[in-house]
Design a protein around this motif. Structure first.
Motif, PDB file in Angstrom:
ATOM      1  N   GLN A 216       2.711 -68.090 -17.341  1.00  0.00           N
ATOM      2  CA  GLN A 216       3.858 -68.346 -16.688  1.00  0.00           C
ATOM      3  C   GLN A 216       3.870 -69.640 -16.066  1.00  0.00           C
ATOM      4  N   GLU A 217       2.898 -70.479 -16.462  1.00  0.00           N
ATOM      5  CA  GLU A 217       2.965 -72.253 -15.827  1.00  0.00           C
ATOM      6  C   GLU A 217       4.050 -72.907 -16.640  1.00  0.00           C
ATOM      7  N   LEU A 218       4.636 -73.655 -15.880  1.00  0.00           N
ATOM      8  CA  LEU A 218       5.574 -74.666 -16.561  1.00  0.00           C
ATOM      9  C   LEU A 218       4.806 -75.777 -17.273  1.00  0.00           C
ATOM     10  N   VAL A 219       5.164 -76.034 -18.470  1.00  0.00           N
ATOM     11  CA  VAL A 219       4.295 -76.880 -19.110  1.00  0.00           C
ATOM     12  C   VAL A 219       5.341 -78.232 -19.464  1.00  0.00           C
TER      13      VAL A 219
ATOM     14  N   LYS B 195       2.111 -79.691 -17.466  1.00  0.00           N
ATOM     15  CA  LYS B 195       0.809 -79.225 -17.765  1.00  0.00           C
ATOM     16  C   LYS B 195       0.339 -79.318 -19.156  1.00  0.00           C
ATOM     17  N   PRO B 196      -1.122 -79.468 -19.628  1.00  0.00           N
ATOM     18  CA  PRO B 196      -1.319 -79.487 -20.882  1.00  0.00           C
ATOM     19  C   PRO B 196      -1.182 -78.236 -21.605  1.00  0.00           C
ATOM     20  N   VAL B 197      -1.016 -78.306 -22.864  1.00  0.00           N
ATOM     21  CA  VAL B 197      -0.914 -77.185 -23.616  1.00  0.00           C
ATOM     22  C   VAL B 197      -2.308 -76.957 -24.610  1.00  0.00           C
ATOM     23  N   TYR B 198      -2.880 -75.767 -24.450  1.00  0.00           N
ATOM     24  CA  TYR B 198      -4.226 -75.787 -25.054  1.00  0.00           C
ATOM     25  C   TYR B 198      -4.062 -74.762 -26.112  1.00  0.00           C
ATOM     26  N   PRO B 199      -5.272 -74.948 -27.072  1.00  0.00           N
ATOM     27  CA  PRO B 199      -5.338 -74.022 -28.193  1.00  0.00           C
ATOM     28  C   PRO B 199      -4.997 -72.609 -27.914  1.00  0.00           C
TER      29      PRO B 199
END
Length: 141
Positions: free
Chosen positions: A127-130, A89-93
């Motif tokens: 708690q999302e796997l990124v 998953k994307p990592v956001y600011p």
């Protein structure tokens, strides 16, 4: 920790680290200068609806958090492999990341060291796997 102190199934939780927009753009400007990391307007038009961290940055942050646990200490000799890398998953600011690290393999060598493989599972504050990846290092016995 010495090689003999690691065992399959052993788990560790790292501390957390917030990834700011400034962190993302500074890293991307030097190491991954693509629009989805640098150009906010163009990134808003893309599939992620805004700027995201580089996968390489997510990997580097995951590695940093693991190393900061001090588990290897001075007993680490060198890394030998980073396998099964998945950017999930994307990592956001302003995402806050942490790792769950599990020892998935220990392999004794004939010399005074052994190989320890750990699986990184990096999560955001929702708690999302990124990110996932397996790191193998040579560790003193």
């Amino acid at each position: 920790m010495k090689f003999n102190e690691f065992f399959v199934g052993q788990t560790f939780k790292t501390k957390s680290l917030e990834i700011t927009k400034e962190d993302i753009t500074r890293f991307a400007a030097e190491f991954d200068p693509q629009y989805m990391h640098l150009d906010e307007e163009k990134a808003k038009e893309g599939r992620f609806n805004g700027i995201i961290a580089s996968g390489v940055q997510t990997l580097a942050v995951s590695f940093k958090l693991w190393i900061e646990t001090g588990s290897y200490g001075d007993d680490v000799i060198a890394g030998t492999a980073f396998n099964n890398i998945k950017f999930i998953k994307p990592v956001y600011p302003d995402d806050v990341l942490y790792n769950m690290v599990e020892v998935i393999e220990v392999k004794e060598k004939k010399n005074e060291a052994g190989l320890v493989t750990v699986k990184f599972s990096t999560f955001n504050s929702r708690q999302e796997l990124v990110f996932e990846g397996d790191l193998t290092v040579l560790v003193k016995k």
